[in-house]
Design an enzyme around this catalytic site. Sequence first.
Site, short mmCIF file in Angstrom:
data_model
loop_
_atom_site.label_atom_id
_atom_site.label_comp_id
_atom_site.label_asym_id
_atom_site.label_seq_id
_atom_site.Cartn_x
_atom_site.Cartn_y
_atom_site.Cartn_z
N VAL A 24 -15.55 -62.48 32.01
CA VAL A 24 -14.13 -62.29 31.67
C VAL A 24 -13.99 -61.33 30.50
O VAL A 24 -13.15 -60.42 30.51
CB VAL A 24 -13.46 -63.65 31.36
CG1 VAL A 24 -12.03 -63.44 30.85
CG2 VAL A 24 -13.45 -64.54 32.59
N CYS A 25 -14.82 -61.51 29.49
CA CYS A 25 -14.76 -60.65 28.30
C CYS A 25 -15.09 -59.20 28.64
O CYS A 25 -14.55 -58.27 28.04
CB CYS A 25 -15.70 -61.17 27.22
SG CYS A 25 -15.26 -62.81 26.59
N THR A 26 -15.98 -59.00 29.60
CA THR A 26 -16.32 -57.64 30.02
C THR A 26 -15.07 -56.91 30.50
O THR A 26 -14.83 -55.75 30.15
CB THR A 26 -17.39 -57.68 31.13
OG1 THR A 26 -18.59 -58.26 30.60
CG2 THR A 26 -17.69 -56.29 31.66
N LEU B 107 -12.65 -56.19 27.38
CA LEU B 107 -13.07 -55.13 26.47
C LEU B 107 -12.81 -53.76 27.07
O LEU B 107 -12.40 -52.82 26.37
CB LEU B 107 -14.55 -55.31 26.12
CG LEU B 107 -14.84 -56.49 25.19
CD1 LEU B 107 -16.30 -56.88 25.26
CD2 LEU B 107 -14.46 -56.15 23.76
#
Length: 219
Positions: free
Chosen positions: A44-46, A49
Amino acid sequence: MTLRIGQTAPDFTAETTEGKINFHEWIGDSWAIMFSHPKDFTPVCTTELGYMAKLKPEFDKRNTKIIGLSVDPVDNHDSWAKDIEETQGCAPNYPMIGDTDLNVAQKYDMLPADEEGEAEGRTPADNATVRSVFIIGPDKKIKAMLTYPMTSGRNFDEVLRLLESCQLTAKETVATPVNWKFGEDVIIPPSVSDEDAKKKYPEGFTTLKPYLRTVKQPK
């Protein structure tokens, strides 16, 4: 330490992908958005960002600096950036804090102050609460905070909208209504009397209720 809107954002010194910074000095006279991640190489963070990198020019226009944080070393961030560029089409173009000692996560109440250990050996689940967004003004005060679960991607278009509201209401004695977007009518707060409102807005305003008055957004 429990953080609240209106408090001074905790200052810190940290290693980032763009070198060591002192947070308050780095903010300078700008607004700032710090958004955190539990670990590197998380799915999810990928996506977040990469999207934030694409949106960065919009924050630049609004005199706002972006900084990310993840509970992993800076060297890992550099490797992760390659994956982000490959899968999202854009690598982070803003600094990423390597919070290996949990210092910033604890200062910002994302992890308990008595949490022991360092980044190595910790899983994303251990750091699940490190999923916050902080909007900080040039006065270094916290203007807004959002926290998301690991399973729900953040809406950075909403963060941009919220920033615009915070910046407008910092300059003008107004409030923004539900789902407000830049350029739409705003609310005259009850602290402004009708007499003062007539002086401030000679072109007029709309009174729906004595406590609910709307007016065109000040330029």
